[in-house]
Design a protein around this motif. Structure first.
Motif, PDB file in Angstrom:
ATOM      1  N   TRP A 124       0.841  -1.190   0.000  1.00 34.19           N
ATOM      2  CA  TRP A 124       0.000   0.000   0.000  1.00 34.19           C
ATOM      3  C   TRP A 124       0.882   1.248   0.000  1.00 34.19           C
ATOM      4  CZ3 TRP A 124      -5.173  -0.278  -0.558  1.00 34.19           C
ATOM      5  CH2 TRP A 124      -5.798  -1.506  -0.292  1.00 34.19           C
ATOM      6  N   TYR A 125       0.507   2.194  -0.815  1.00 31.52           N
ATOM      7  CA  TYR A 125       1.190   3.477  -0.895  1.00 31.52           C
ATOM      8  C   TYR A 125       0.132   4.564  -0.775  1.00 31.52           C
ATOM      9  CZ  TYR A 125       5.188   0.843  -2.640  1.00 31.52           C
ATOM     10  OH  TYR A 125       6.233  -0.037  -2.762  1.00 31.52           O
ATOM     11  N   ARG A 126       0.572   5.768  -0.466  1.00 27.19           N
ATOM     12  CA  ARG A 126      -0.359   6.877  -0.448  1.00 27.19           C
ATOM     13  C   ARG A 126       0.294   8.098  -1.085  1.00 27.19           C
ATOM     14  NH1 ARG A 126      -0.711   7.691   6.149  1.00 27.19           N
ATOM     15  NH2 ARG A 126       1.326   8.707   6.437  1.00 27.19           N
ATOM     16  N   GLN A 127      -0.556   8.967  -1.585  1.00 31.24           N
ATOM     17  CA  GLN A 127      -0.037  10.125  -2.290  1.00 31.24           C
ATOM     18  C   GLN A 127      -0.958  11.313  -2.103  1.00 31.24           C
ATOM     19  OE1 GLN A 127       0.460   9.616  -6.558  1.00 31.24           O
ATOM     20  NE2 GLN A 127       2.108  11.110  -6.585  1.00 31.24           N
ATOM     21  N   ASP A 128      -0.355  12.455  -1.744  1.00 28.46           N
ATOM     22  CA  ASP A 128      -1.063  13.723  -1.659  1.00 28.46           C
ATOM     23  C   ASP A 128      -0.743  14.541  -2.906  1.00 28.46           C
ATOM     24  OD1 ASP A 128      -0.257  13.858   1.841  1.00 28.46           O
ATOM     25  OD2 ASP A 128      -2.045  13.074   0.852  1.00 28.46           O
ATOM     26  N   PRO A 129      -1.622  15.466  -3.274  1.00 26.66           N
ATOM     27  CA  PRO A 129      -1.373  16.286  -4.470  1.00 26.66           C
ATOM     28  C   PRO A 129      -0.032  17.003  -4.400  1.00 26.66           C
ATOM     29  CG  PRO A 129      -3.621  16.575  -3.714  1.00 26.66           C
ATOM     30  CD  PRO A 129      -2.921  15.760  -2.668  1.00 26.66           C
ATOM     31  N   GLY A 130       0.736  16.892  -5.462  1.00 15.73           N
ATOM     32  CA  GLY A 130       2.011  17.585  -5.543  1.00 15.73           C
ATOM     33  C   GLY A 130       3.141  16.918  -4.779  1.00 15.73           C
ATOM     34  N   LYS A 131       2.869  15.772  -4.198  1.00 12.79           N
ATOM     35  CA  LYS A 131       3.906  15.079  -3.430  1.00 12.79           C
ATOM     36  C   LYS A 131       4.160  13.708  -4.030  1.00 12.79           C
ATOM     37  CE  LYS A 131       2.976  17.320   1.006  1.00 12.79           C
ATOM     38  NZ  LYS A 131       2.672  17.101   2.453  1.00 12.79           N
ATOM     39  N   PRO A 132       5.343  13.153  -3.786  1.00 12.24           N
ATOM     40  CA  PRO A 132       5.616  11.810  -4.310  1.00 12.24           C
ATOM     41  C   PRO A 132       4.822  10.751  -3.556  1.00 12.24           C
ATOM     42  CG  PRO A 132       7.451  12.584  -2.976  1.00 12.24           C
ATOM     43  CD  PRO A 132       6.523  13.739  -3.105  1.00 12.24           C
ATOM     44  N   ARG A 133       4.602   9.648  -4.238  1.00 11.54           N
ATOM     45  CA  ARG A 133       3.909   8.532  -3.605  1.00 11.54           C
ATOM     46  C   ARG A 133       4.828   7.937  -2.546  1.00 11.54           C
ATOM     47  NH1 ARG A 133       0.499   4.918  -7.726  1.00 11.54           N
ATOM     48  NH2 ARG A 133      -0.258   7.042  -8.115  1.00 11.54           N
ATOM     49  N   GLU A 134       4.287   7.646  -1.362  1.00 13.52           N
ATOM     50  CA  GLU A 134       5.109   7.112  -0.274  1.00 13.52           C
ATOM     51  C   GLU A 134       4.619   5.741   0.161  1.00 13.52           C
ATOM     52  OE1 GLU A 134       5.065   9.193   3.419  1.00 13.52           O
ATOM     53  OE2 GLU A 134       2.880   9.306   3.532  1.00 13.52           O
ATOM     54  N   LEU A 135       5.552   4.934   0.601  1.00 18.06           N
ATOM     55  CA  LEU A 135       5.227   3.601   1.087  1.00 18.06           C
ATOM     56  C   LEU A 135       4.475   3.697   2.413  1.00 18.06           C
ATOM     57  CD1 LEU A 135       5.600   0.460   1.052  1.00 18.06           C
ATOM     58  CD2 LEU A 135       7.648   0.870   2.446  1.00 18.06           C
ATOM     59  N   VAL A 136       3.388   2.950   2.492  1.00 25.68           N
ATOM     60  CA  VAL A 136       2.658   2.791   3.752  1.00 25.68           C
ATOM     61  C   VAL A 136       3.019   1.443   4.370  1.00 25.68           C
ATOM     62  CG1 VAL A 136       0.397   2.624   4.833  1.00 25.68           C
ATOM     63  CG2 VAL A 136       0.771   4.247   2.959  1.00 25.68           C
ATOM     64  N   ALA A 137       2.848   0.388   3.602  1.00 29.02           N
ATOM     65  CA  ALA A 137       3.145  -0.957   4.103  1.00 29.02           C
ATOM     66  C   ALA A 137       3.351  -1.879   2.917  1.00 29.02           C
ATOM     67  CB  ALA A 137       2.015  -1.468   4.987  1.00 29.02           C
ATOM     68  N   ILE A 138       4.209  -2.880   3.086  1.00 29.58           N
ATOM     69  CA  ILE A 138       4.487  -3.828   2.025  1.00 29.58           C
ATOM     70  C   ILE A 138       4.638  -5.216   2.618  1.00 29.58           C
ATOM     71  CG2 ILE A 138       6.982  -3.471   2.102  1.00 29.58           C
ATOM     72  CD1 ILE A 138       6.941  -3.702  -0.986  1.00 29.58           C
ATOM     73  N   MET A 139       4.152  -6.212   1.880  1.00 33.46           N
ATOM     74  CA  MET A 139       4.300  -7.601   2.284  1.00 33.46           C
ATOM     75  C   MET A 139       5.006  -8.344   1.157  1.00 33.46           C
ATOM     76  SD  MET A 139       1.452 -10.434   3.427  1.00 33.46           S
ATOM     77  CE  MET A 139       1.388  -9.883   5.136  1.00 33.46           C
ATOM     78  N   TYR A 140       6.099  -9.004   1.510  1.00 31.91           N
ATOM     79  CA  TYR A 140       6.887  -9.753   0.530  1.00 31.91           C
ATOM     80  C   TYR A 140       6.432 -11.202   0.497  1.00 31.91           C
ATOM     81  CZ  TYR A 140       9.894  -5.678   1.027  1.00 31.91           C
ATOM     82  OH  TYR A 140      10.369  -4.392   1.073  1.00 31.91           O
TER      83      TYR A 140
END
Length: 118
Positions: free
Chosen positions: A36-52
């Motif tokens: 899961w990633y999240r992104q606000d307007p004008g900002k880069p997408r950031e990692l929220v959580a990842i499962m390998y």
């Protein structure tokens, strides 16, 4: 490639909880990870959580201890349980799947809005 459809976003008060779901379909083989990633307007997408593959997980610093990622392989569905939500968690949340090809192949969902009111 994988098709991803997110659901579960919405409006919640600070301190509340939400659970996001991401249903995967299509060519699901050779998955490396889902996250899961999240992104606000004008900002880069950031990692929220990842499962390998194998089950190990990693979380963004701002959500550690509050969010939990999980996956139901039988249903091809990824979840994000979000607790103790804060106004700064307000964002569009995107589901991602990474597959192994000659290079990494990324698939993204359409995004779901999460709004946390103070």
């Amino acid at each position: 490639q994988v098709q991803l459809v997110e659901s579960g976003g919405g409006l919640v008060q600070a301190g509340g909880s939400l659970r996001l779901s991401c249903a995967a379909s299509g060519t699901i083989g050779r998955l490396i990870d889902m996250g899961w990633y999240r992104q606000d307007p004008g900002k880069p997408r950031e990692l929220v959580a990842i499962m390998y593959n194998g089950g190990s997980t990693n979380y963004g610093d701002s959500v550690k201890g509050r969010f939990t990622i999980s996956r139901d392989n039988a249903k091809n569905t990824l979840y994000l349980e979000m607790n103790s939500l804060k106004p700064e968690d307000t964002s569009v949340y995107y589901c991602n799947a990474g597959q192994m090809g000659l290079v990494r192949i990324d698939s993204w969902g359409q995004g779901t809005q999460v709004t946390v009111s103070s």
